[in-house]
Design a protein around this motif. Sequence first.
Motif, PDB file in Angstrom:
ATOM      1  N   UNK A   1       0.826  -1.209   0.000  1.00 16.70           N
ATOM      2  CA  UNK A   1       0.000   0.000   0.000  1.00 16.70           C
ATOM      3  C   UNK A   1       0.862   1.261   0.000  1.00 16.70           C
ATOM      4  N   UNK A   2       1.925   1.243   0.770  1.00 16.00           N
ATOM      5  CA  UNK A   2       2.701   2.468   0.936  1.00 16.00           C
ATOM      6  C   UNK A   2       3.498   2.835  -0.307  1.00 16.00           C
ATOM      7  N   UNK A   3       3.751   1.873  -1.179  1.00 14.72           N
ATOM      8  CA  UNK A   3       4.509   2.203  -2.387  1.00 14.72           C
ATOM      9  C   UNK A   3       3.610   2.702  -3.512  1.00 14.72           C
TER      10      UNK A   3
ATOM     11  N   UNK B   1      13.960  -0.424  -5.860  1.00 16.75           N
ATOM     12  CA  UNK B   1      13.907   0.191  -4.537  1.00 16.75           C
ATOM     13  C   UNK B   1      12.841   1.281  -4.567  1.00 16.75           C
ATOM     14  N   UNK B   2      12.146   1.451  -3.455  1.00 19.95           N
ATOM     15  CA  UNK B   2      11.041   2.403  -3.371  1.00 19.95           C
ATOM     16  C   UNK B   2      11.190   3.202  -2.090  1.00 19.95           C
ATOM     17  N   UNK B   3      11.005   4.502  -2.192  1.00 25.52           N
ATOM     18  CA  UNK B   3      10.988   5.367  -1.017  1.00 25.52           C
ATOM     19  C   UNK B   3       9.607   6.010  -0.925  1.00 25.52           C
TER      20      UNK B   3
ATOM     21  N   UNK C   1      10.584  14.959  -3.544  1.00 26.70           N
ATOM     22  CA  UNK C   1      10.069  16.082  -2.786  1.00 26.70           C
ATOM     23  C   UNK C   1       9.202  15.578  -1.639  1.00 26.70           C
ATOM     24  N   UNK C   2       8.718  16.525  -0.859  1.00 29.32           N
ATOM     25  CA  UNK C   2       7.859  16.160   0.258  1.00 29.32           C
ATOM     26  C   UNK C   2       6.594  15.462  -0.201  1.00 29.32           C
ATOM     27  N   UNK C   3       6.222  14.467   0.509  1.00 25.73           N
ATOM     28  CA  UNK C   3       4.989  13.705   0.340  1.00 25.73           C
ATOM     29  C   UNK C   3       4.884  13.095  -1.058  1.00 25.73           C
ATOM     30  N   UNK C   4       5.271  11.845  -1.118  1.00 21.62           N
ATOM     31  CA  UNK C   4       5.175  11.159  -2.392  1.00 21.62           C
ATOM     32  C   UNK C   4       5.907   9.836  -2.359  1.00 21.62           C
ATOM     33  N   UNK C   5       5.991   9.201  -3.524  1.00 23.06           N
ATOM     34  CA  UNK C   5       6.618   7.893  -3.670  1.00 23.06           C
ATOM     35  C   UNK C   5       7.576   7.961  -4.847  1.00 23.06           C
ATOM     36  N   UNK C   6       8.753   7.413  -4.681  1.00 27.17           N
ATOM     37  CA  UNK C   6       9.740   7.339  -5.745  1.00 27.17           C
ATOM     38  C   UNK C   6      10.205   5.889  -5.889  1.00 27.17           C
TER      39      UNK C   6
END
Length: 891
Positions: free
Chosen positions: A561-563, A627-629, A657-662
């Motif tokens: 979910x978080x990615x 890899x996912x942040x 940047x702030x608030x998001x997924x990479x």
Amino acid sequence: MTASYRETRTLNGPWEFVTDPASDGRADNWDAPDATWPDRRCTVDVPHSWQERDEYREYTGTAWYRRRTALPRSEGDRTVLRFGAVDYEATVWVNGERVGEHRGGYLPFELDITEAVTDGEDAIVVAVTDPEDISEIPHGKQGAPWYQRVSGIWQDVTVATVPTRRVTDVRATPDLEDDTVRIDLDVAPESATDLTAAVTIERDGAVVAKSNVDVDAGSGTAVLAIDDPEYWTPETPALYDIVVELSRDGAVVDRYADYFGMRSVESRDGRLYLNGDPFFVRGALDQGYYPETLYRPFDDGVFEAEIRTAKELGFNLLRKHIKPAHPDFLELADRLGILVWEEPANPTVHTDRSRREVREQIRGLIDRDYNRPSVIVWSLYNEEWGIGNPQGLDDETSLWEDDAKQRYLADLYDSAREWDSTRLVCDNSGWAHVATDVNDYHRYFVSPDRAAAWEDDLESMASAPADNYGATETDPADAPRIVSEFGTWGMCDLPAIEEYYGGDPPWFDYEFFDDPIKRPAGAYDRFEESALSDVFEDWSAMAEAWQRREFRSIEDVVERMRVREDVAGYVLTELSDIEWEFNGILDYRREEKAFHDDVARINDDVLVSVDPDAHAVASGETLTADVVVSNDTTDPVAGPLEWSVFGESGTVDVALDGFGVERVANAISVDVPSVDGVSEDELTVSLPSAPPNGEPITVVPGSDPNVDGSTTVYTDAEGLASGLSETGFEVVSTLEETVDVALVIRPDAAVRAYVEGGGTAVVLPDESGQMADEEFFEYRSLPEDESWNLVASLFYCADETLAEYVDTVPGWELDGLYPYDVVADVSPNEVSIGYVEGWIANRSAAVAVREVGDGRVGAFTFRITDAYGTQPVGTATLAALLEDLAAEECS
């Protein structure tokens, strides 16, 4: 009157108590101050639920409470009796005078008893009725098929003297657009004239705003500006005090105090916003049941400990499930800083009465908690309970299909928004939405068993949000998608629970248990009778392994979910075990489970995760991984991200940047080393701004040394032949006596004759993953996607040969292979890899071997048929089973 103009004292403590099974009390005037009650009366400490005592646990009907005390009187003032909550219907007498009644088990009510109070000792009598049939009554999860019933005066009782002219309510509505707060106040009596209210806002004792309000027809409004206010958040739970002094002809006649927070919440464009900033919900379900004391905490510090523990574990919200939160809990949530999602208790059926009582409860809940900044969401219903037909009742219709119910729910949503425009409203938590500010889902997937199905489900949520709606009175595309229930069970340390209770808990064997996975009674015997007792040293060892499996599942479900940027949050089921339901992070005593310290890692504001292309690899292959942040903060995050596995390491540059997924695709690529036997490693990743994380990787030798090339295998699956040959088996196309093992999908009479004549066979699933065998075993079908039974299940390895490849509790090494069928008619000595659900129920096997005639037959239900030769652990495990059976045949 005191300087505060109000004086309150508690009436908690010892009260006389007696049940009234024959309904004699009213006819025999038990409400009279000098009434003689039956000899079976006893003394209880209020607040209490009568089910706390064994002798009243099954009692329904009417019970009576009585207390004698000198009630306060003050010239010119009123005396008010207040009950925090009484379940369900209460009638109150003071000195024989009936002073009022109330229906509803969760919210406060007060009665003006001024005219009934004497100068001497007073008698308070309360008759409480909680009927056997509660289907039309909002009752939450009391009784079948869930938990213990709760009846009686279960919250505080107080008595107060208050001014005749007084403030009765103050509602604070913050506006963060211009940093003001609107104060609406109600005054009694409504006919009072010449009243002025001085409204003061304070922060830590310092005055920040003041205003005078003229009171007209019992109400008044003031709008006060707050310079540079501190906004309430879970990290900075800033509170402002409201003091209202009511004056008449220049003299203060009343003083009223409350508090509020400068906080806003909104949903738009599929995202949640707190105080204007994007916000990701990391929540846990909290049902508020406690051992022995039921709805009441068993210790004064429990509420605070629960909130502090939740925050330490990285949760920012608690969903107070299916009944209004205790007011003491909410005050601590406000002061300690955790968000709250509240919902009313539900009835079972949808009738005029149940609709009326749900509506009254929601209105009362909003009125009670309007000023509590921690509360950001109201639910109206949960999973159609009391509005649709999740129970399959003959006389109820589904919310998915009933236009009248959908119209009613949309109207109730509109009413709730009118009553409180400062919070989000969820119409029917879980599914069949009609009009809602959040599109929430209840999804119970177990991982890795159903990891791929969970990924598919998440894709469906993103691509077709309207599929979760019965009707679309609000826009599904606009509502944030939140998975507000998910989870996995992890068996409790039952000996410790029994020690706490001093024996078997009363929830061990409810009469209404119709599902064996819920029934703890006899669990020790089932443990000893199963192969579990050969695998685990004792119950506690099994429980610890099961708990670690619980976290392994939760971790993957959360990370998936978080990615994703199209998921706005989640609510894990649940903070603690409740009675027989062992899916908590804490057990029922609120003690830690084995994985407790790992939870904060997956709930951190910044999550770094790794997504390998496979969890099981063979020597000589190349392992690649993304890899996912995931960044839940408004601050930027930058690398380098460090990784390591197989003794190799490297870095990956990441920045977002702030608030998001990479996501960085194929960020890691490493050769899989040669190994002498099956080995495990961890692919770890870390960032300075996030806790380290990792995924297990199982490595199998490139050519399995356990296959010596002398075993002859017959198979009826054409697709398996080449893979078996490559593994080292001699594959033949004819089933003859010289065959060592017959590996078949659809055994027929010839296979049976071969086995009964002394041969060995192993049955596999067909290409769809189902067991087509009707010759040798009976099977239980397992759902292919989400299932409450699956999240309550445990696989375990009971075979020494297979244990070389499969963990005691199988995990990611069998990714993609978990079965759709298990062997149902199995005895403990036949189990190689076993399967149970809940309280050691539905004992089955994923791998089993039994004697048939002079031969033996095995069932290997893991979905290896199409994956043989490509899934290394599954391939090696099946090969080991075949070799072992062939060796036993030769011996």
